[in-house]
Design a protein around this motif. Structure first.
Motif, PDB file in Angstrom:
ATOM      1  N   GLU A  15      -0.546  11.646   0.709  1.00 40.34           N
ATOM      2  CA  GLU A  15       0.277  10.821  -0.167  1.00 40.34           C
ATOM      3  C   GLU A  15       0.965  11.668  -1.232  1.00 40.34           C
ATOM      4  O   GLU A  15       0.361  12.578  -1.805  1.00 40.34           O
ATOM      5  CB  GLU A  15      -0.586   9.745  -0.842  1.00 40.34           C
ATOM      6  CG  GLU A  15      -1.352   8.846   0.118  1.00 40.34           C
ATOM      7  CD  GLU A  15      -0.446   7.982   0.959  1.00 40.34           C
ATOM      8  OE1 GLU A  15       0.727   7.784   0.554  1.00 40.34           O
ATOM      9  OE2 GLU A  15      -0.893   7.500   2.021  1.00 40.34           O
TER      10      GLU A  15
ATOM     11  N   SER B 195       2.216  10.138  -3.919  1.00 39.14           N
ATOM     12  CA  SER B 195       1.780   9.481  -5.144  1.00 39.14           C
ATOM     13  C   SER B 195       0.724   8.441  -4.786  1.00 39.14           C
ATOM     14  O   SER B 195       0.714   7.908  -3.673  1.00 39.14           O
ATOM     15  CB  SER B 195       2.957   8.809  -5.860  1.00 39.14           C
ATOM     16  OG  SER B 195       3.528   7.802  -5.034  1.00 39.14           O
ATOM     17  N   ILE B 196      -0.159   8.173  -5.722  1.00 38.37           N
ATOM     18  CA  ILE B 196      -1.256   7.238  -5.490  1.00 38.37           C
ATOM     19  C   ILE B 196      -0.930   5.915  -6.177  1.00 38.37           C
ATOM     20  O   ILE B 196      -0.764   5.858  -7.414  1.00 38.37           O
ATOM     21  CB  ILE B 196      -2.588   7.806  -6.024  1.00 38.37           C
ATOM     22  CG1 ILE B 196      -2.847   9.196  -5.423  1.00 38.37           C
ATOM     23  CG2 ILE B 196      -3.726   6.857  -5.701  1.00 38.37           C
ATOM     24  CD1 ILE B 196      -2.910   9.216  -3.912  1.00 38.37           C
ATOM     25  N   SER B 197      -0.826   4.838  -5.394  1.00 34.65           N
ATOM     26  CA  SER B 197      -0.498   3.523  -5.943  1.00 34.65           C
ATOM     27  C   SER B 197      -1.758   2.826  -6.452  1.00 34.65           C
ATOM     28  O   SER B 197      -2.886   3.198  -6.108  1.00 34.65           O
ATOM     29  CB  SER B 197       0.180   2.659  -4.873  1.00 34.65           C
ATOM     30  OG  SER B 197      -0.726   2.373  -3.818  1.00 34.65           O
ATOM     31  N   MET B 198      -1.545   1.785  -7.243  1.00 35.55           N
ATOM     32  CA  MET B 198      -2.669   1.002  -7.742  1.00 35.55           C
ATOM     33  C   MET B 198      -3.380   0.281  -6.595  1.00 35.55           C
ATOM     34  O   MET B 198      -4.594   0.066  -6.640  1.00 35.55           O
ATOM     35  CB  MET B 198      -2.167  -0.018  -8.776  1.00 35.55           C
ATOM     36  CG  MET B 198      -1.702   0.605 -10.082  1.00 35.55           C
ATOM     37  SD  MET B 198      -3.006   1.583 -10.880  1.00 35.55           S
ATOM     38  CE  MET B 198      -4.240   0.311 -11.180  1.00 35.55           C
ATOM     39  N   THR B 199      -2.639  -0.087  -5.557  1.00 36.02           N
ATOM     40  CA  THR B 199      -3.256  -0.735  -4.394  1.00 36.02           C
ATOM     41  C   THR B 199      -4.296   0.174  -3.762  1.00 36.02           C
ATOM     42  O   THR B 199      -5.403  -0.267  -3.405  1.00 36.02           O
ATOM     43  CB  THR B 199      -2.176  -1.108  -3.364  1.00 36.02           C
ATOM     44  OG1 THR B 199      -1.223  -1.971  -3.965  1.00 36.02           O
ATOM     45  CG2 THR B 199      -2.802  -1.786  -2.157  1.00 36.02           C
TER      46      THR B 199
ATOM     47  N   ARG C  59      -5.875   2.680  -5.258  1.00 39.14           N
ATOM     48  CA  ARG C  59      -6.996   2.848  -6.182  1.00 39.14           C
ATOM     49  C   ARG C  59      -7.947   1.654  -6.103  1.00 39.14           C
ATOM     50  O   ARG C  59      -9.169   1.823  -6.028  1.00 39.14           O
ATOM     51  CB  ARG C  59      -6.471   3.016  -7.613  1.00 39.14           C
ATOM     52  CG  ARG C  59      -5.751   4.330  -7.875  1.00 39.14           C
ATOM     53  CD  ARG C  59      -5.143   4.346  -9.280  1.00 39.14           C
ATOM     54  NE  ARG C  59      -6.149   4.084 -10.302  1.00 39.14           N
ATOM     55  CZ  ARG C  59      -6.854   5.034 -10.917  1.00 39.14           C
ATOM     56  NH1 ARG C  59      -6.638   6.301 -10.610  1.00 39.14           N
ATOM     57  NH2 ARG C  59      -7.741   4.713 -11.839  1.00 39.14           N
TER      58      ARG C  59
ATOM     59  N   ASP D 131      -7.349  10.562  -6.167  1.00 44.39           N
ATOM     60  CA  ASP D 131      -6.308  10.713  -7.183  1.00 44.39           C
ATOM     61  C   ASP D 131      -6.447  12.062  -7.891  1.00 44.39           C
ATOM     62  O   ASP D 131      -7.426  12.296  -8.618  1.00 44.39           O
ATOM     63  CB  ASP D 131      -6.425   9.574  -8.198  1.00 44.39           C
ATOM     64  CG  ASP D 131      -5.201   9.477  -9.093  1.00 44.39           C
ATOM     65  OD1 ASP D 131      -4.411  10.436  -9.135  1.00 44.39           O
ATOM     66  OD2 ASP D 131      -5.040   8.428  -9.750  1.00 44.39           O
TER      67      ASP D 131
END
Length: 728
Positions: free
Chosen positions: A161, A163-167, A169, A192
Motif C-alpha cells: 500500500e 497509504s494506509i486508510s482508516m478502513t 486500520r 502502518d
C-alpha cells in the motif's frame, strides 16, 4: 456388661470385614468402568481430529471463496456434540513471488469468516513458513493459535500500500482484537509505518502517543521500542516466541506440530481432501529407473495435468537405476505448478537413488515395513557422491526438505547425526555440513549418529514416520484415497497413440535399425556424391536415431553437434582438402563417438550399472562396422542390378572409356614423341623438364632418378606428361 459390649463390638468388626472384602473389588471395577468427569474429558480429547488446509499465496482471485467452501464442507461433517477439530491453515511463502500481492478485500473476507460464529466450532491454527507479508497477515491474526517454522517471519502488512486508510486500520484492530493472538497495537505496527510501538512493563503494547501518556503518569517501569517510526514490524519466529511470547509454538514439520498440539499423529492429515476438489491420477514406477521409464511417466503426467489433473500419486517400487534418469524425474516433479499436489506412495521399497523421487514430492506416504534408501541396483562413485551432494544442496530449498538423510541413503561415507534444540521439541537429522549452514547453527546440539560407517543409510517406514522424513502412513492406494476423499480406484492414465509412437521410436531395436540403414545410405551417397536418394534416406535415418535417443534421455546437443561436425569434416576430406585423411579419420571418429555417447548417459563406466550398458554402446560400433561393409557390397553388387535404384548412381567407366576421357581432356597431344630421345634439362626426381628433339616438355621418370644432362628416351605419354627413361 462391659465384657458383653466388647464382645459385640468385636463380632461387628468381623462381620464388617467379611462384608467389605468382597465389595471392595466391585467398587474398584465400578470406578474403572465409570471414570470421573475429568477422565471422560481426556478420552474425548484423545479423539480430536486434525485437518490440514493449504492457503495459496498471494490471496487474490477466488482463494478466499475456495478456502471458505472447504471449511464449510468440514463443518457439514460435524455432528452435535463432536469435539472441535483442529484445522491447520498452512501459509507457505518460501518463494519470493508468494510474499506480496495479497488483496486486502480477499484477505479480510477470509479473516472475518475465521472469526465468525459459524467457524467457532473449529479450532484454527496458523502454520507459517517463509516470510508472510502484505495483507495475508490478517489470516494468522484471525486464528486462535500461531505456529511458525524456525525460519518464518511475520509482518510488513502494509508493504503493498502507498497509504494506509482508516478502513484498513479498523479492520486490523477488529481482527486482532477479536482473537488477541497478537495485540491490536502490534498488528497496527505491522500495517502502518507512521506508528511507533512500545512494549511497556513486559506485557503491554502501546503506540507512541499512549506511551508518552503513561510515561508522564509515571506508570512505565520498563519499556522497549519494538517498531520505529517510518518502518513496519517484521518479526521472526524466535522473537515472537521467546522474546515476546506471543505465538504458541515453533515447529519444523507436521509431526512435531501434532505432538505440540497433542493431536494423534495418524489424524493430522485425516481431512486433507478439504484443500480443493481433487482430480487425481496414479502413475506406477516399478523396476529399475531408466530414461525410458522417466520419459514415459513424465509425458503421461504432462498430458494428465493439461487435462485438469491436480493430484498426482506416484506408486513407487524400485531398487534404483540410472542416476541421470532419477535426476531428470526429480527436476520434472520440482518444476510442476504449485496447484498440482504430488504424493509418493512406498509400500514395499524405494532403494538407492530411486528414493530421491520421493524427496521431490509434496508428500511421502509410506507403509511401516517399507524400506527407504540403502544399497540398490546403482552405487555412486566417489566423484558421483560429491556431485550428488552438491545437487541435493541445490534442490533442497525447492523440495522443502533437509538433504542430509537423502544423501546418506546413497553415500556410505556421509555421516548424519541427530540434532536437537535444547528447551524445545525440535529435532533434525543433519550432516555436519548442513548443520553448519543453518542460520541458527549455534542453537542446535549434535547427538548420536544415525548412519553406519561404510554403509548407505536405509530406514524403515516406521523410522521415516518417527523422524519426520515421511509425512503420512499408508499401506495401499485405498488409504491414500481415504485421506484425500478420492475414489478408491485411482485411474492409471493410458498411453495415447503419440505416446506409443514415442515408445517405438525410443526402443533400442528401432534405433539400431535406423543406425544400420543410415550408415549404408551415407556410404552409398559418398560413393556417388550429390543430393540423391541415399543421402535423403541417410538424413531421415540418422534424424530418427538421434530423436529416439533424445526421447530416451541419452542424447543431447553434444551428440548432435559431434555427428554434424563429423559429416562436415568427411565432406571436406572428399571435396575440399583431399590429402592424407586427417579430416576424414577425425570426422569418422567424431561420428562414432557421437553414436556411442547417444547410446549411454556416461562417458566412461565406473559402476556395475554402467558396465551393464557398455555392450549396448559397443553394439552401436559393431552396427557401424557391418553397415559400412554391407553398404559397400550393396553399392557394388546389388544396386547396379536393382530397377529404379540403379538410376540413382552412375556406373564406373571401363578402361577404354577412361582412356578416351583422358585423351579428350589432354590440352597438348605428345604421342608423337614416343621413342624419341632427348636430354634432361633439370634433375628428374621424378618430374622435371627435358628437351626432346626441338620441344621442351614436362616429363617424369618411370622410376629411377635422372640427373641433369643425361640422355633420355620417351617410353609413354600420359596427358600432358611424357614418361622417360635414361638411355644408359
Amino acid at each position: 456388661m462391659l465384657r458383653i459390649r466388647d464382645t459385640w463390638i468385636w463380632l461387628a468388626k468381623v462381620c464388617l470385614f467379611l462384608v467389605l472384602v468382597p465389595i471392595t473389588p466391585l467398587a474398584s471395577s465400578a470406578q474403572e468402568a465409570d471414570p470421573p468427569a475429568e477422565k471422560q474429558n481426556d478420552v474425548a480429547a484423545a479423539k480430536l481430529t486434525g485437518a490440514r488446509l493449504r492457503i495459496p499465496l498471494p490471496i487474490k482471485g477466488s482463494v478466499d471463496t475456495n478456502i471458505k467452501q472447504s471449511l464449510q464442507r468440514l463443518l457439514s461433517r460435524l455432528n452435535d456434540g463432536d469435539p472441535r477439530p483442529v484445522v491447520i491453515l498452512e501459509m507457505d511463502a518460501t518463494k519470493a513471488e508468494q510474499t506480496q500481492g495479497s488483496e486486502f478485500e480477499r484477505s479480510l473476507s477470509l479473516a472475518r469468516f475465521l472469526t465468525s460464529k459459524e467457524a467457532a466450532r473449529l479450532k484454527t491454527v496458523a502454520f507459517l513458513k517463509g516470510k508472510i507479508e502484505g495483507h495475508a497477515v490478517l489470516i494468522p491474526l484471525a486464528c486462535e493459535q500461531i505456529v511458525m517454522h524456525p525460519d518464518a517471519e511475520l509482518g510488513n502488512a502494509g508493504i503493498d500500500e502507498s497509504s494506509i486508510s482508516m478502513t484498513m486500520r479498523h479492520a486490523y484492530e477488529e481482527i486482532a482484537g477479536y482473537r488477541n493472538t497478537l495485540p491490536p497495537e502490534l498488528a497496527l505496527g505491522m500495517l502502518d509505518p507512521s506508528l511507533e510501538i512500545y512494549r511497556v512493563n513486559n506485557r503491554r503494547f502501546v503506540d507512541g502517543a499512549e506511551y508518552e501518556k503513561l510515561k508522564a503518569e509515571g506508570e512505565v517501569a520498563t519499556s522497549e521500542k519494538l517498531v520505529e517510526k517510518g518502518k513496519m514490524a517484521l518479526l521472526t519466529a524466535t522473537e515472537l516466541r521467546q522474546d515476546l511470547q506471543l505465538i504458541s509454538h515453533i515447529s519444523e514439520n507436521y509431526r512435531q506440530l501434532a505432538t505440540l498440539l497433542e493431536i494423534p499423529e495418524n489424524q493430522i492429515t485425516q481431512d486433507l481432501g478439504l484443500d480443493r476438489d481433487w482430480k487425481a491420477a496414479r502413475f506406477i514406477m516399478d523396476g529399475d529407473i531408466s530414461n525410458r521409464m522417466v520419459q514415459r511417466t513424465s509425458l503421461s503426467m504432462q498430458d494428465a495435468i493439461h487435462g485438469g489433473v491436480n493430484f498426482v500419486l506416484i506408486d513407487l517400487h524400485s531398487t534404483g537405476g540410472d542416476p541421470i534418469a532419477c535426476e531428470n524425474m526429480v527436476n520434472f516433479l520440482l518444476g510442476l505448478p504449485d496447484a498440482v499436489h504430488t504424493v509418493t506412495l512406498v509400500t514395499d521399497e524405494a532403494l538407492a537413488n530411486s528414493a530421491l523421487i520421493a524427496m521431490a514430492c509434496d508428500e511421502i506416504a509410506i507403509a511401516p515395513n517399507a524400506k527407504l534408501g540403502g544399497a540398490g541396483s546403482y552405487a555412486y562413485s566417489h566423484e558421483g557422491r560429491h556431485d550428488l551432494e552438491n545437487y541435493l544442496v541445490r534442490i533442497s530449498p525447492e523440495a522443502n526438505r533437509s538433504w542430509s538423510v537423502w544423501g546418506a541413503m546413497n553415500d556410505p561415507d556421509l555421516e548424519v547425526f541427530h540434532y536437537e534444540r535444547p528447551g524445545t521439541a525440535l529435532a533434525k537429522f543433519l550432516s555436519e555440513r548442513e548443520a553448519a549452514e543453518l542460520p541458527d547453527a549455534k542453537e542446535w546440539k549434535r547427538g548420536q549418529a544415525i548412519t553406519t560407517p561404510n554403509e548407505p543409510l536405509q530406514i524403515t517406514g516406521s523410522q521415516a514416520l518417527d523422524w519426520g522424513i515421511a509425512d503420512s502412513q499408508a499401506a495401499s492406494v485405498a488409504e491414500i484415497a481415504q485421506h484425500y476423499g478420492l475414489p478408491d480406484e485411482l485411474e492409471v492414465p493410458k498411453q495415447n497413440w503419440a505416446h506409443r509412437f514415442v515408445e517405438v521410436l525410443a526402443s533400442p531395436s528401432l534405433a539400431f535399425f535406423c543406425l544400420f540403414v543410415g550408415v549404408m545410405a551415407m556410404i552409398s551417397e559418398f560413393k556417388a556424391p550429390g543430393v540423391g536418394v541415399p543421402g535423403f534416406i541417410a538424413a531421415i535415418c540418422f534424424g530418427l536415431f538421434f530423436w529416439s535417443r533424445f526421447l530416451n534421455g541419452t542424447a543431447g546437443w553434444l551428440e548432435a553437434m559431434l555427428f554434424v561436425g563429423g559429416i562436415f569434416f568427411i565432406l571436406m576430406e572428399l571435396f575440399v582438402l583431399p590429402g592424407f585423411g586427417i579430416f576424414g579419420l577425425g570426422g569418422g571418429a567424431m561420428i562414432i563417438t557421437s553414436i556411442v555417447l547417444a547410446m549411454q548417459t556416461f562417458v566412461w563406466p565406473t559402476t556395475d550399472y554402467e558396465l551393464k550398458q557398455v555392450p549396448y554402446s559397443l553394439g552401436s560400433v559393431v552396427v557401424i562396422f557391418f553397415g559400412m561393409i554391407a553398404a559397400v557390397l550393396f553399392a557394388k553388387h546389388i544396386l547396379p542390378r536393382t530397377p529404379y535404384l540403379n538410376q540413382t548412381m552412375l556406373d564406373a567407366p571401363d578402361e577404354e572409356t577412361m582412356e578416351e576421357i583422358r585423351r579428350r581432356e589432354t590440352i597438348v597431344d605428345l604421342t608423337h614423341l614416343v621413342g624419341n630421345t632427348g636430354q634432361a634439362l633439370t634433375p628428374l626426381r621424378p618430374s622435371g623438364k627435358a628437351k626432346i628433339g626441338h620441344e621442351i616438355v614436362s616429363v617424369s621418370s618411370d622410376g629411377d632418378m635422372i640427373e641433369q644432362g643425361e640422355k633420355v628416351v620417351v617410353v609413354q605419354v600420359r596427358g600432358n606428361y611424357a614418361i622417360v627413361r635414361a638411355t644408359t
